[in-house]
Design a protein around this motif. Sequence first.
Motif, short mmCIF file in Angstrom:
data_model
loop_
_atom_site.label_atom_id
_atom_site.label_comp_id
_atom_site.label_asym_id
_atom_site.label_seq_id
_atom_site.Cartn_x
_atom_site.Cartn_y
_atom_site.Cartn_z
N ASP A 90 0.83 -1.21 0.00
CA ASP A 90 0.00 0.00 0.00
C ASP A 90 0.86 1.26 0.00
OD1 ASP A 90 -1.96 -1.88 0.35
OD2 ASP A 90 -2.77 -1.04 2.20
N ASP A 91 0.23 2.36 -0.34
CA ASP A 91 0.76 3.74 -0.17
C ASP A 91 1.75 4.18 -1.25
OD1 ASP A 91 -0.71 3.49 2.12
OD2 ASP A 91 0.89 4.01 3.51
N HIS B 148 -5.11 9.15 0.98
CA HIS B 148 -5.10 8.24 2.13
C HIS B 148 -6.12 8.65 3.18
CE1 HIS B 148 -3.55 5.40 5.10
NE2 HIS B 148 -2.94 4.82 4.08
N HIS C 7 4.03 -2.21 2.97
CA HIS C 7 4.10 -0.88 2.36
C HIS C 7 5.43 -0.74 1.64
CE1 HIS C 7 1.28 -0.69 5.71
NE2 HIS C 7 0.65 0.25 5.02
ZN LIG Z 1 -2.25 2.95 3.51
#
Ligand SMILES: [Zn+2]
Length: 257
Positions: A82-83, A137, A224
């Motif tokens: 993620d991210d 986010h 991440h």
């Molecule tokens: Zn996230």
Amino acid sequence: MCLGAYKVNKERTAGFPAWKWGLLAGVIGLAAVGAAAGIRDRQNEGGRAMVMGDASEEGAPSGNMAGENEDTETKKIALTFDDGPHPRYTEELLDGLAKRKVKATFFLLGQNIEGREEIIKRMAQEGHLIGNHTYYHVDITQLPQKEACREILDTSEKITAITGQPVEYIRPPFGNWDKELEYEVMMLPIFWSVDTLDWTTKNEDQIVQKVVTKIEENDIILMHDSYDSTVKAALRIIDLLQAEGYEFVTADELILE
Ligand SMILES: [Zn+2]
């Protein structure tokens, strides 16, 4: 409502096959279970919660069942990141995944896309699944629906403009999902069953330990790709678990089985 924003997105994603719309309608009930499961997992760290109901029942090897023609030997798991994308670590990760012939899933933030288009193009070309992680986010459940839609659809549009592919899956930040949005944005949420907490520890050994000691087939692992420690840990995890017979697949394979 999403409709205004969605029209734009829909034109871009006109190729979304009809059978998937049917599937979307069919799994919406289960997705709600998944939403609850994802949240439970966050609250009860270390607990195990599958995405679409209890996959361990359906996904378990079927033993001596006669006539079973499926490949029940392979234990499938999914790494999800993620991210991102991150200007440095995502590419390092992609290099490592390519070397190991492993497919992963990336849930991108809209705000991280500009200037990193080549990385995203590469993800798509190399067979990774690209999903949506909202633009900034945000906790989707804390926003008016119109803003929530914008967060999601603006991100999808940016991704589609690069890859030419519709974005079909979303990982809602914090695991907080509004089921009604599934109809609005025509996307399915993908949660997780193992949270590595890589962003808090940033400790390569701890991340590896946590995954290899907890892993079960059909697990979806949350990481991440913004940290050197995560990239190194992810590649070590792959090497260790491939040796144990695990196959790394994109997350959609585990929720749609
Ligand atoms: Zn996230």
